[in-house]
Write an enzyme that holds these catalytic residues in place. Structure first.
Site, PDB file in Angstrom:
ATOM      1  N   THR A 211       0.838  -1.197   0.000  1.00 59.65           N
ATOM      2  CA  THR A 211       0.000   0.000   0.000  1.00 59.65           C
ATOM      3  C   THR A 211       0.868   1.240   0.000  1.00 59.65           C
ATOM      4  O   THR A 211       1.975   1.220   0.527  1.00 59.65           O
ATOM      5  CB  THR A 211      -0.934   0.031   1.233  1.00 59.65           C
ATOM      6  OG1 THR A 211      -1.814  -1.073   1.184  1.00 59.65           O
ATOM      7  CG2 THR A 211      -1.767   1.280   1.318  1.00 59.65           C
ATOM      8  N   ARG A 239     -12.185  -9.078  -3.601  1.00 56.67           N
ATOM      9  CA  ARG A 239     -11.875  -8.690  -2.207  1.00 56.67           C
ATOM     10  C   ARG A 239     -11.525  -7.193  -2.150  1.00 56.67           C
ATOM     11  O   ARG A 239     -10.775  -6.689  -2.966  1.00 56.67           O
ATOM     12  CB  ARG A 239     -10.701  -9.532  -1.696  1.00 56.67           C
ATOM     13  CG  ARG A 239     -10.238  -9.181  -0.279  1.00 56.67           C
ATOM     14  CD  ARG A 239      -9.041  -8.252  -0.285  1.00 56.67           C
ATOM     15  NE  ARG A 239      -8.470  -8.075   1.044  1.00 56.67           N
ATOM     16  CZ  ARG A 239      -7.532  -7.181   1.310  1.00 56.67           C
ATOM     17  NH1 ARG A 239      -7.052  -6.393   0.391  1.00 56.67           N
ATOM     18  NH2 ARG A 239      -7.057  -7.068   2.536  1.00 56.67           N
ATOM     19  N   THR A 262      -1.512   1.085   6.461  1.00 53.69           N
ATOM     20  CA  THR A 262      -0.976   0.018   5.622  1.00 53.69           C
ATOM     21  C   THR A 262      -0.869  -1.246   6.462  1.00 53.69           C
ATOM     22  O   THR A 262      -0.474  -1.184   7.626  1.00 53.69           O
ATOM     23  CB  THR A 262       0.404   0.386   5.051  1.00 53.69           C
ATOM     24  OG1 THR A 262       1.025  -0.805   4.532  1.00 53.69           O
ATOM     25  CG2 THR A 262       1.327   0.998   6.086  1.00 53.69           C
ATOM     26  N   GLY A 263      -1.244  -2.373   5.878  1.00 54.28           N
ATOM     27  CA  GLY A 263      -1.159  -3.609   6.649  1.00 54.28           C
ATOM     28  C   GLY A 263      -2.239  -4.582   6.238  1.00 54.28           C
ATOM     29  O   GLY A 263      -2.827  -4.457   5.151  1.00 54.28           O
ATOM     30  N   GLY A 265      -5.422  -5.702   5.754  1.00 58.87           N
ATOM     31  CA  GLY A 265      -6.621  -4.885   5.666  1.00 58.87           C
ATOM     32  C   GLY A 265      -7.818  -5.344   6.476  1.00 58.87           C
ATOM     33  O   GLY A 265      -8.552  -4.519   7.027  1.00 58.87           O
TER      34      GLY A 265
HETATM   35  N1  GLY Z   1      -3.901  -2.602   3.487  1.00 61.06           N
HETATM   36  C1  GLY Z   1      -4.140  -2.980   2.176  1.00 61.06           C
HETATM   37  C2  GLY Z   1      -5.084  -4.093   2.045  1.00 61.06           C
HETATM   38  O1  GLY Z   1      -5.189  -4.911   2.943  1.00 61.06           O
HETATM   39  O2  GLY Z   1      -5.744  -4.179   1.044  1.00 61.06           O
END
Ligand code: GLY
Length: 343
Positions: A211, A239, A262-263, A265
């Site tokens: 991200t 998704r 970020t991580g 999600g």
């Molecule tokens: N943080 C980005 C995602 O999980 O799509």
């Protein structure tokens, strides 16, 4: 009444209105010419791996160079009096175009080997927001998100509808293969068989997710946040992650802060991370750094959820917490200070 006295009274009345607006945390912009906030820009290029020592010095330098370039671009906008919204969109577009990061070109691939992209932008002054999800042909999803915010009465468009809208807005469209780089394709092939919907392993890896994002405070005191991503490697088709969900991966309010996350999600959605930052500050009166620590180092770490966030508050404080091996990140200030880091 002499003109000079009239002028002074008018100025005093105007100044006291300004002061009371500041004391109440009002979300109004400072009138141009009267007050200039020091501007701040913070960016990230994803949290996750690599463990220190995995990247070669040359690879590390390539990431740092791109982060510095992104900061310079955004700083150019802010130092010329540009808005925080323009700055974060400019920076995220640049990062979407850079194949090193998991957004736009170079995005990770889903279970079918395709790049499905999500992005969101939010204006801290107005509270307006825009997002696109699951798009495959919009070159710069962040600009489509901004158009959704500014040109529609909706907040989020997804898939074919978002693409139809982007075409009507004359945004640049590309073939879906434009996003696929040889590196991501190789990583996707290695990751076979594709994960199914069930398991939620918390394996930190830039190949799995990443991200990009930017948050900014401009010289009028306005905050903005933008986030863009390819999501997670091998994700199911359709998704949608946290990045385009306002309050999960992206949030901005002039009353509190601007956040880009970020991580992993799914955890960021369930924990409403970006809005939680703002709420902890607003309702608990916590400073920005403490709010970030509570969420990333306490709450998410306890759930074994990996990730990080960047945030800037209305006073120009910044925080960049992460609970992973690394997070590509950096910041720049109107003072001329500029720093980038990976670990
Ligand atoms: N943080 C980005 C995602 O999980 O799509």
């Amino acid at each position: 009444m002499p003109a000079l006295v009239t002028c002074c009274i008018a100025f005093l009345l105007f100044s006291s209105t300004l002061l009371s607006a500041q004391n109440t945390g009002s979300a109004t912009a400072a009138p141009v010419g009267l007050e200039r906030h020091p501007w701040v820009l913070v960016i990230h290029g994803g949290a996750g791996g690599p463990v220190k020592g995995t990247l070669t010095t040359k690879e590390e330098q390539a990431y740092l160079d791109k982060l510095n370039e992104a900061l310079k671009l955004g700083s150019g906008v802010l130092s010329h009096g540009g808005s925080s919204l323009d700055a974060v969109e400019t920076v995220v577009r640049f990062m979407e175009d850079c194949p090193l990061f998991n957004a736009g070109k170079g995005a990770v691939l889903n279970e079918n080997g395709k790049a499905e992209l999500d992005a969101a932008i939010m204006d801290g002054l107005t509270g307006m927001a825009g997002a696109v999800a699951c798009v495959t042909t919009i070159k710069n999803p962040i600009s489509a998100a901004r158009r959704v915010m500014e040109k529609t009465s909706h907040v989020m468009l997804c898939g074919a509808g978002a693409e139809k809208f982007a075409r009507a807005q004359h945004l640049e469209m590309v073939d879906p293969t434009y996003f696929i780089t040889p590196e991501r394709l190789a990583a996707w092939k290695k990751s076979r068989p594709a994960p199914t919907a069930k398991p939620e392993k918390n394996e930190p890896s830039t190949e799995k997710h990443g991200t990009v994002g930017a948050v900014a405070l401009d010289e009028n005191g306005n905050l903005a946040a933008a986030t863009s991503t390819g999501g997670m490697m091998g994700k199911m088709t359709g998704r949608i992650g946290d990045s385009p969900i306002i309050g999960a991966g992206t949030y901005a309010s002039n009353k509190t802060c601007a956040v880009s996350a970020t991580g992993h999600g799914e955890f960021f959605i369930r924990n409403v991370v970006a809005y939680d930052m703002s709420a902890i500050m607003e309702y608990r009166g916590a400073p920005l750094e403490e709010a970030g620590k509570i969420i990333i180092q306490d709450k998410l770490r306890n759930q074994k959820a990996d990730g990080g966030l960047i945030a800037v508050d209305k006073d120009g404080n910044i925080t960049m917490p992460f609970n992973t091996n690394a997070m590509f990140r950096g910041f720049a200030r109107s003072t001329g200070e500029q720093e980038v880091a990976i670990y």
